[in-house]
Write a protein that holds these residues in place. Sequence first.
Motif, PDB file in Angstrom:
ATOM      1  N   ASN A   1       6.444   5.716 -14.165  1.00  0.00           N
ATOM      2  CA  ASN A   1       7.423   5.443 -15.031  1.00  0.00           C
ATOM      3  C   ASN A   1       7.641   4.061 -15.304  1.00  0.00           C
ATOM      4  O   ASN A   1       8.463   3.455 -15.981  1.00  0.00           O
TER       5      ASN A   1
ATOM      6  N   ALA B   1       8.800  -0.313  -7.291  1.00  0.00           N
ATOM      7  CA  ALA B   1       9.714   0.034  -5.902  1.00  0.00           C
ATOM      8  C   ALA B   1       9.420  -0.723  -5.021  1.00  0.00           C
ATOM      9  O   ALA B   1      10.194  -0.985  -4.177  1.00  0.00           O
TER      10      ALA B   1
ATOM     11  N   TYR C   1       5.566   3.012  -9.757  1.00  0.00           N
ATOM     12  CA  TYR C   1       5.552   4.410 -10.207  1.00  0.00           C
ATOM     13  C   TYR C   1       4.983   4.482 -11.638  1.00  0.00           C
ATOM     14  O   TYR C   1       5.158   3.755 -12.349  1.00  0.00           O
TER      15      TYR C   1
ATOM     16  N   HIS D   1      20.082  -0.676   0.853  1.00  0.00           N
ATOM     17  CA  HIS D   1      21.144   0.472   0.054  1.00  0.00           C
ATOM     18  C   HIS D   1      20.284   1.458  -0.623  1.00  0.00           C
ATOM     19  O   HIS D   1      18.856   1.358  -0.701  1.00  0.00           O
ATOM     20  N   ASN D   2      20.903   2.372  -1.280  1.00  0.00           N
ATOM     21  CA  ASN D   2      20.087   3.322  -2.130  1.00  0.00           C
ATOM     22  C   ASN D   2      19.141   2.581  -3.114  1.00  0.00           C
ATOM     23  O   ASN D   2      19.664   1.657  -3.694  1.00  0.00           O
ATOM     24  N   GLY D   3      18.134   3.132  -3.361  1.00  0.00           N
ATOM     25  CA  GLY D   3      17.208   2.381  -4.372  1.00  0.00           C
ATOM     26  C   GLY D   3      16.392   1.165  -3.936  1.00  0.00           C
ATOM     27  O   GLY D   3      15.903   0.523  -4.814  1.00  0.00           O
ATOM     28  N   SER D   4      16.685   0.788  -2.623  1.00  0.00           N
ATOM     29  CA  SER D   4      15.974  -0.579  -2.260  1.00  0.00           C
ATOM     30  C   SER D   4      14.502  -0.171  -2.054  1.00  0.00           C
ATOM     31  O   SER D   4      13.901  -1.342  -1.807  1.00  0.00           O
ATOM     32  N   GLY D   5      14.232   0.846  -1.970  1.00  0.00           N
ATOM     33  CA  GLY D   5      12.620   1.259  -1.756  1.00  0.00           C
ATOM     34  C   GLY D   5      12.245   1.531  -0.459  1.00  0.00           C
ATOM     35  O   GLY D   5      10.980   1.630   0.007  1.00  0.00           O
ATOM     36  N   LYS D   6      13.288   2.081   0.363  1.00  0.00           N
ATOM     37  CA  LYS D   6      13.127   2.379   1.862  1.00  0.00           C
ATOM     38  C   LYS D   6      12.126   3.746   1.848  1.00  0.00           C
ATOM     39  O   LYS D   6      11.150   3.861   2.625  1.00  0.00           O
ATOM     40  N   SER D   7      12.633   5.017   1.061  1.00  0.00           N
ATOM     41  CA  SER D   7      11.792   6.073   1.134  1.00  0.00           C
ATOM     42  C   SER D   7      10.278   5.931   0.395  1.00  0.00           C
ATOM     43  O   SER D   7       9.319   6.006   1.124  1.00  0.00           O
ATOM     44  N   THR D   8      10.258   4.970  -0.303  1.00  0.00           N
ATOM     45  CA  THR D   8       8.891   4.710  -0.996  1.00  0.00           C
ATOM     46  C   THR D   8       7.962   4.124   0.409  1.00  0.00           C
ATOM     47  O   THR D   8       6.628   4.410   0.375  1.00  0.00           O
TER      48      THR D   8
HETATM   49  P1  ADP Z   1      15.738   4.278  -1.124  1.00  0.00           P
HETATM   50  O1  ADP Z   1      15.035   5.008  -0.248  1.00  0.00           O
HETATM   51  O2  ADP Z   1      15.863   2.942  -0.438  1.00  0.00           O
HETATM   52  O3  ADP Z   1      16.861   4.934  -1.721  1.00  0.00           O
HETATM   53  P2  ADP Z   1      13.387   4.651  -3.037  1.00  0.00           P
HETATM   54  O4  ADP Z   1      12.122   4.297  -2.417  1.00  0.00           O
HETATM   55  O5  ADP Z   1      13.668   6.145  -3.335  1.00  0.00           O
HETATM   56  O6  ADP Z   1      14.759   3.907  -2.547  1.00  0.00           O
HETATM   57  O7  ADP Z   1      13.638   4.132  -4.473  1.00  0.00           O
HETATM   58  C1  ADP Z   1      13.235   2.859  -4.923  1.00  0.00           C
HETATM   59  C2  ADP Z   1      13.021   2.748  -6.485  1.00  0.00           C
HETATM   60  O8  ADP Z   1      12.132   3.575  -7.022  1.00  0.00           O
HETATM   61  C3  ADP Z   1      14.297   3.183  -7.201  1.00  0.00           C
HETATM   62  O9  ADP Z   1      14.554   2.722  -8.454  1.00  0.00           O
HETATM   63  C4  ADP Z   1      13.814   4.794  -7.647  1.00  0.00           C
HETATM   64  O10 ADP Z   1      14.692   5.161  -8.559  1.00  0.00           O
HETATM   65  C5  ADP Z   1      12.454   4.593  -7.919  1.00  0.00           C
HETATM   66  N1  ADP Z   1      11.705   5.657  -7.602  1.00  0.00           N
HETATM   67  C6  ADP Z   1      11.848   6.335  -6.148  1.00  0.00           C
HETATM   68  N2  ADP Z   1      10.977   7.569  -6.348  1.00  0.00           N
HETATM   69  C7  ADP Z   1      10.420   7.274  -7.700  1.00  0.00           C
HETATM   70  C8  ADP Z   1       9.381   8.405  -8.398  1.00  0.00           C
HETATM   71  N3  ADP Z   1       8.864   9.326  -7.766  1.00  0.00           N
HETATM   72  N4  ADP Z   1       9.280   7.948  -9.619  1.00  0.00           N
HETATM   73  C9  ADP Z   1       9.794   7.055 -10.354  1.00  0.00           C
HETATM   74  N5  ADP Z   1      10.633   5.981  -9.733  1.00  0.00           N
HETATM   75  C10 ADP Z   1      10.995   6.289  -8.534  1.00  0.00           C
END
Ligand code: ADP
Length: 235
Positions: free
Chosen positions: A10, A14, A8, A33-40
């Motif tokens: 920042n 991910a 990302y 778990h939360n933050g593992s990268g699933k949504s990404t």
């Molecule tokens: P999950 O769906 O498993 O909870 P995410 O894919 O949402 O995981 O997030 C994976 C990592 O990327 C986390 O550290 C999260 O903080 C970071 N992240 C997710 N979306 C963004 C974004 N738009 N900008 C910066 N960091 C992001």
Amino acid sequence: MHEVSKVYPNGTEALKALDLTIYPGEHVVILGHNGSGKSTLFRCLTGFENITSGFLEIDGKNPSQLKKRKERSAFRRNIGLVFQHYHLTQNLSVLQNVLFGALGRQSFRKVCAPIASLALRNEAMEALERVGMESVAGNGADELSGGQKQRVAIARMIMQRPRMIMADEPIASLDPKAGKEIMDLLVSICKENQLTFISILHQTDIALQYGERIIGLNQGEVQLDKPVPFIQRSE
Ligand code: ADP
Ligand code: ADP
């Protein structure tokens, strides 16, 4: 996916050099778990987010290289999306919401005509029957329970006639009973139509019950990738 990474702006990494092959007709659960990268991962697979590096192809296409609007909508039409929060249009009826699923293969004018064509309406009613919601076709979408809303969203997706279903936490807002009913429905629709099914979940028990293969993500890396019968409880 070959060595797919997502960084990302920042600097958060991910997804880290993911290698994954998912075959047609597979039922795959992505667990983590939360933050593992699933949504990404989900947003990269559905073409809502571009990968930073590596190689990604879905159904023979690289979503980030689809420049023309028509190409992108044809790509998206093949993927039926299911979300945690259903994404129904609240001030429309159940039937109208389901008719929206035909967008992408029917013109906006046809789908949104005050009286949609009889053929389209019949098709939407059949989709509602498939999910057990035909009796509330005329109700407002905002009058339904969470489980009912997800059923309507699935009927809308049936109208799209996708080749694969990708679900992001489809039951995270539902109670256990409604959640299991939705998973049963999704899995049986995929079996009937030989659709590839990729679902993000965070509940291990549900993943083991409904997935045929589990991909476990941890801090942007694949920590586990196995067919369900070969997974030990301790993993
Ligand atoms: P999950 O769906 O498993 O909870 P995410 O894919 O949402 O995981 O997030 C994976 C990592 O990327 C986390 O550290 C999260 O903080 C970071 N992240 C997710 N979306 C963004 C974004 N738009 N900008 C910066 N960091 C992001
Ligand atoms: P959440 O997991 O945050 O509860 P949803 O399940 O509703 O959210 O949505 C999953 C992801 O898909 C979110 O990151 C959301 O931004 C994205 N998303 C949902 N609807 C659309 C859409 N129509 N177009 C693009 N991205 C979408």
